[in-house]
Write a protein that holds these residues in place. Structure first.
Motif, PDB file in Angstrom:
ATOM      1  N   VAL A 118       0.846  -1.197   0.000  1.00  0.00           N
ATOM      2  CA  VAL A 118       0.000   0.000   0.000  1.00  0.00           C
ATOM      3  C   VAL A 118       0.885   1.253   0.000  1.00  0.00           C
ATOM      4  O   VAL A 118       0.463   2.325  -0.419  1.00  0.00           O
ATOM      5  CB  VAL A 118      -0.937  -0.014   1.229  1.00  0.00           C
ATOM      6  CG1 VAL A 118      -1.687   1.306   1.380  1.00  0.00           C
ATOM      7  CG2 VAL A 118      -1.943  -1.163   1.102  1.00  0.00           C
ATOM      8  N   TRP A 119       2.133   1.101   0.433  1.00  0.00           N
ATOM      9  CA  TRP A 119       3.085   2.212   0.503  1.00  0.00           C
ATOM     10  C   TRP A 119       4.045   2.229  -0.692  1.00  0.00           C
ATOM     11  O   TRP A 119       5.001   3.007  -0.720  1.00  0.00           O
ATOM     12  CB  TRP A 119       3.923   2.088   1.775  1.00  0.00           C
ATOM     13  CG  TRP A 119       3.168   2.151   3.060  1.00  0.00           C
ATOM     14  CD1 TRP A 119       2.215   1.275   3.505  1.00  0.00           C
ATOM     15  CD2 TRP A 119       3.300   3.137   4.083  1.00  0.00           C
ATOM     16  NE1 TRP A 119       1.753   1.645   4.734  1.00  0.00           N
ATOM     17  CE2 TRP A 119       2.403   2.789   5.119  1.00  0.00           C
ATOM     18  CE3 TRP A 119       4.094   4.267   4.223  1.00  0.00           C
ATOM     19  CZ2 TRP A 119       2.285   3.541   6.280  1.00  0.00           C
ATOM     20  CZ3 TRP A 119       3.983   5.019   5.392  1.00  0.00           C
ATOM     21  CH2 TRP A 119       3.085   4.654   6.409  1.00  0.00           C
ATOM     22  N   ALA A 120       3.824   1.372  -1.689  1.00  0.00           N
ATOM     23  CA  ALA A 120       4.813   1.127  -2.743  1.00  0.00           C
ATOM     24  C   ALA A 120       5.291   2.388  -3.456  1.00  0.00           C
ATOM     25  O   ALA A 120       6.470   2.505  -3.806  1.00  0.00           O
ATOM     26  CB  ALA A 120       4.251   0.137  -3.762  1.00  0.00           C
ATOM     27  N   ASN A 121       4.395   3.346  -3.729  1.00  0.00           N
ATOM     28  CA  ASN A 121       4.770   4.557  -4.470  1.00  0.00           C
ATOM     29  C   ASN A 121       4.839   5.792  -3.582  1.00  0.00           C
ATOM     30  O   ASN A 121       4.737   6.924  -4.058  1.00  0.00           O
ATOM     31  CB  ASN A 121       3.774   4.809  -5.605  1.00  0.00           C
ATOM     32  CG  ASN A 121       4.145   4.071  -6.877  1.00  0.00           C
ATOM     33  OD1 ASN A 121       4.749   3.007  -6.822  1.00  0.00           O
ATOM     34  ND2 ASN A 121       3.778   4.630  -8.019  1.00  0.00           N
ATOM     35  N   LYS A 207      19.133  -5.096  -7.154  1.00  0.00           N
ATOM     36  CA  LYS A 207      19.425  -4.756  -5.763  1.00  0.00           C
ATOM     37  C   LYS A 207      18.186  -4.281  -5.002  1.00  0.00           C
ATOM     38  O   LYS A 207      18.280  -3.865  -3.855  1.00  0.00           O
ATOM     39  CB  LYS A 207      20.508  -3.668  -5.703  1.00  0.00           C
ATOM     40  CG  LYS A 207      21.854  -4.127  -6.248  1.00  0.00           C
ATOM     41  CD  LYS A 207      22.897  -3.028  -6.115  1.00  0.00           C
ATOM     42  CE  LYS A 207      24.253  -3.509  -6.644  1.00  0.00           C
ATOM     43  NZ  LYS A 207      25.298  -2.443  -6.514  1.00  0.00           N
ATOM     44  N   ASN A 208      17.033  -4.319  -5.668  1.00  0.00           N
ATOM     45  CA  ASN A 208      15.804  -3.911  -4.997  1.00  0.00           C
ATOM     46  C   ASN A 208      15.448  -4.919  -3.910  1.00  0.00           C
ATOM     47  O   ASN A 208      15.727  -6.113  -4.018  1.00  0.00           O
ATOM     48  CB  ASN A 208      14.648  -3.797  -5.999  1.00  0.00           C
ATOM     49  CG  ASN A 208      14.521  -5.012  -6.888  1.00  0.00           C
ATOM     50  OD1 ASN A 208      15.506  -5.460  -7.456  1.00  0.00           O
ATOM     51  ND2 ASN A 208      13.316  -5.529  -7.014  1.00  0.00           N
ATOM     52  N   ARG A 209      14.845  -4.435  -2.847  1.00  0.00           N
ATOM     53  CA  ARG A 209      14.501  -5.269  -1.706  1.00  0.00           C
ATOM     54  C   ARG A 209      13.000  -5.551  -1.693  1.00  0.00           C
ATOM     55  O   ARG A 209      12.192  -4.640  -1.841  1.00  0.00           O
ATOM     56  CB  ARG A 209      14.919  -4.591  -0.402  1.00  0.00           C
ATOM     57  CG  ARG A 209      16.424  -4.354  -0.290  1.00  0.00           C
ATOM     58  CD  ARG A 209      16.780  -3.673   1.012  1.00  0.00           C
ATOM     59  NE  ARG A 209      18.218  -3.455   1.113  1.00  0.00           N
ATOM     60  CZ  ARG A 209      18.802  -2.853   2.158  1.00  0.00           C
ATOM     61  NH1 ARG A 209      18.057  -2.413   3.163  1.00  0.00           N
ATOM     62  NH2 ARG A 209      20.115  -2.697   2.179  1.00  0.00           N
ATOM     63  N   ILE A 210      12.674  -6.802  -1.513  1.00  0.00           N
ATOM     64  CA  ILE A 210      11.265  -7.210  -1.469  1.00  0.00           C
ATOM     65  C   ILE A 210      10.820  -7.281  -0.011  1.00  0.00           C
ATOM     66  O   ILE A 210      11.452  -7.985   0.785  1.00  0.00           O
ATOM     67  CB  ILE A 210      11.065  -8.580  -2.142  1.00  0.00           C
ATOM     68  CG1 ILE A 210      11.515  -8.516  -3.606  1.00  0.00           C
ATOM     69  CG2 ILE A 210       9.614  -9.020  -2.052  1.00  0.00           C
ATOM     70  CD1 ILE A 210      11.490  -9.851  -4.310  1.00  0.00           C
ATOM     71  N   PRO A 211       9.755  -6.564   0.364  1.00  0.00           N
ATOM     72  CA  PRO A 211       9.285  -6.643   1.753  1.00  0.00           C
ATOM     73  C   PRO A 211       8.720  -8.029   2.043  1.00  0.00           C
ATOM     74  O   PRO A 211       7.844  -8.509   1.337  1.00  0.00           O
ATOM     75  CB  PRO A 211       8.187  -5.564   1.812  1.00  0.00           C
ATOM     76  CG  PRO A 211       7.724  -5.414   0.400  1.00  0.00           C
ATOM     77  CD  PRO A 211       8.932  -5.665  -0.457  1.00  0.00           C
ATOM     78  N   MET A 212       9.266  -8.672   3.063  1.00  0.00           N
ATOM     79  CA  MET A 212       8.820 -10.017   3.439  1.00  0.00           C
ATOM     80  C   MET A 212       8.658 -10.077   4.948  1.00  0.00           C
ATOM     81  O   MET A 212       9.298  -9.317   5.685  1.00  0.00           O
ATOM     82  CB  MET A 212       9.842 -11.072   2.999  1.00  0.00           C
ATOM     83  CG  MET A 212      10.093 -11.155   1.512  1.00  0.00           C
ATOM     84  SD  MET A 212      11.331 -12.410   1.100  1.00  0.00           S
ATOM     85  CE  MET A 212      12.809 -11.688   1.824  1.00  0.00           C
ATOM     86  N   VAL A 213       7.810 -10.985   5.411  1.00  0.00           N
ATOM     87  CA  VAL A 213       7.658 -11.190   6.847  1.00  0.00           C
ATOM     88  C   VAL A 213       7.259 -12.641   7.089  1.00  0.00           C
ATOM     89  O   VAL A 213       6.441 -13.204   6.355  1.00  0.00           O
ATOM     90  CB  VAL A 213       6.609 -10.226   7.445  1.00  0.00           C
ATOM     91  CG1 VAL A 213       5.232 -10.445   6.844  1.00  0.00           C
ATOM     92  CG2 VAL A 213       6.558 -10.359   8.960  1.00  0.00           C
ATOM     93  N   HIS A 214       7.889 -13.243   8.090  1.00  0.00           N
ATOM     94  CA  HIS A 214       7.496 -14.604   8.461  1.00  0.00           C
ATOM     95  C   HIS A 214       6.108 -14.547   9.077  1.00  0.00           C
ATOM     96  O   HIS A 214       5.800 -13.670   9.893  1.00  0.00           O
ATOM     97  CB  HIS A 214       8.494 -15.185   9.470  1.00  0.00           C
ATOM     98  CG  HIS A 214       8.378 -16.663   9.651  1.00  0.00           C
ATOM     99  ND1 HIS A 214       7.333 -17.235  10.358  1.00  0.00           N
ATOM    100  CD2 HIS A 214       9.146 -17.691   9.210  1.00  0.00           C
ATOM    101  CE1 HIS A 214       7.480 -18.558  10.355  1.00  0.00           C
ATOM    102  NE2 HIS A 214       8.569 -18.860   9.662  1.00  0.00           N
ATOM    103  N   VAL A 215       5.257 -15.447   8.652  1.00  0.00           N
ATOM    104  CA  VAL A 215       3.861 -15.414   9.080  1.00  0.00           C
ATOM    105  C   VAL A 215       3.739 -15.526  10.596  1.00  0.00           C
ATOM    106  O   VAL A 215       2.812 -14.959  11.195  1.00  0.00           O
ATOM    107  CB  VAL A 215       3.072 -16.537   8.362  1.00  0.00           C
ATOM    108  CG1 VAL A 215       3.510 -17.901   8.835  1.00  0.00           C
ATOM    109  CG2 VAL A 215       1.582 -16.354   8.532  1.00  0.00           C
ATOM    110  N   ARG A 216       4.667 -16.221  11.248  1.00  0.00           N
ATOM    111  CA  ARG A 216       4.641 -16.338  12.713  1.00  0.00           C
ATOM    112  C   ARG A 216       4.949 -14.999  13.376  1.00  0.00           C
ATOM    113  O   ARG A 216       4.327 -14.621  14.368  1.00  0.00           O
ATOM    114  CB  ARG A 216       5.636 -17.409  13.160  1.00  0.00           C
ATOM    115  CG  ARG A 216       5.711 -17.658  14.645  1.00  0.00           C
ATOM    116  CD  ARG A 216       4.506 -18.366  15.198  1.00  0.00           C
ATOM    117  NE  ARG A 216       4.265 -19.662  14.573  1.00  0.00           N
ATOM    118  CZ  ARG A 216       3.291 -20.496  14.955  1.00  0.00           C
ATOM    119  NH1 ARG A 216       2.477 -20.152  15.935  1.00  0.00           N
ATOM    120  NH2 ARG A 216       3.111 -21.646  14.338  1.00  0.00           N
TER     121      ARG A 216
END
Length: 231
Positions: A118-121, A207-216
């Motif tokens: 939702v914050w991408a741009n 070199k772009n970073r992908i936002p990720m989060v462990h579901v736990r």
């Protein structure tokens, strides 16, 4: 404590149930809906409810309004699902501005799980190039993406609750790509890396970073927000 979780049979829903049912003195009572099959719902869920007809809708409204924490995620929910939940908590989401339709007997914390996309741009004005929570008013999704509607749904929740005198407090948790606990989002990438095969597309300089989060971790953050009213 009574907790309501939307779609307890999903990948995220199952982990939310496992995390939120625990407390320092034992276990909370968890209620919820299902996305596909009750057979896939955790057995510890006390009651599965739905809004398929007037009778079951009334039971679902009573269940939601009786809970101390209510969790809904946009990864598996629709605008209609969100409207129903808001109405169950005594607010009319279709009026402008949203209007209370009654009073709840207890304080409730609503946690809406959304996406960092939702914050991408979002334009970064700070010197260090870091986007902070205080920049939420300027958050901007990619034009034409589904996250434009997700932003509207976030705003709807914030406008319906968090009002002066409201017994409902709303929190928005923005997660990245969910992984862990049996997901398959990254399985093809890891498999290709192990095989030495490049079938993926590299965007830009790579070199772009992908936002990720462990579901736990996401579920634990939701639990903290639900219990403490802040994250």
């Amino acid at each position: 404590m009574r907790i309501f979780i939307h779609n307890v049979d999903t990948h995220l829903g199952k982990v939310l149930v496992d995390e939120l049912r625990r407390n320092a003195n034992g276990f909370n009572r968890v209620f919820g809906t299902i996305a596909k099959s009750a057979d896939q719902a955790p057995k510890v869920v006390k009651r599965i409810v739905s809004r398929n007809d007037p009778k079951t809708s009334k039971k679902m409204i009573d269940t939601i309004s009786s809970c101390r924490i209510v969790v809904i995620d946009l990864f598996s929910s629709t605008l209609e699902d969100l409207h129903f939940l808001i109405k169950a908590l005594k607010v009319d989401p279709t009026s402008n501005p949203p209007k209370p339709t009654g009073e709840l007997e207890k304080e409730v914390t609503v946690v809406l799980i959304s996406s960092a996309l939702v914050w991408a741009n979002t334009r970064v004005d700070s010197e260090d190039g870091v986007i902070r929570e205080t920049d939420y008013v300027q958050r901007t999704p990619k034009p034409g993406s589904k996250y434009e509607q997700w932003k509207e749904m976030e705003n709807l929740v914030l406008n319906c609750f968090n009002r002066e005198g409201s017994s409902v407090k709303a929190l928005i948790v923005g997660g990245g790509v969910l992984y862990g606990e049996g997901e398959n989002a990254f399985t093809p990438l890891f498999k290709d890396a192990w095989r030495g095969v490049q079938e993926h597309v590299i965007l830009g300089n790579g070199k772009n970073r992908i936002p990720m989060v462990h579901v736990r971790d996401l579920a634990r953050l939701v639990r903290q927000g639900g219990e403490n009213g802040e994250v």
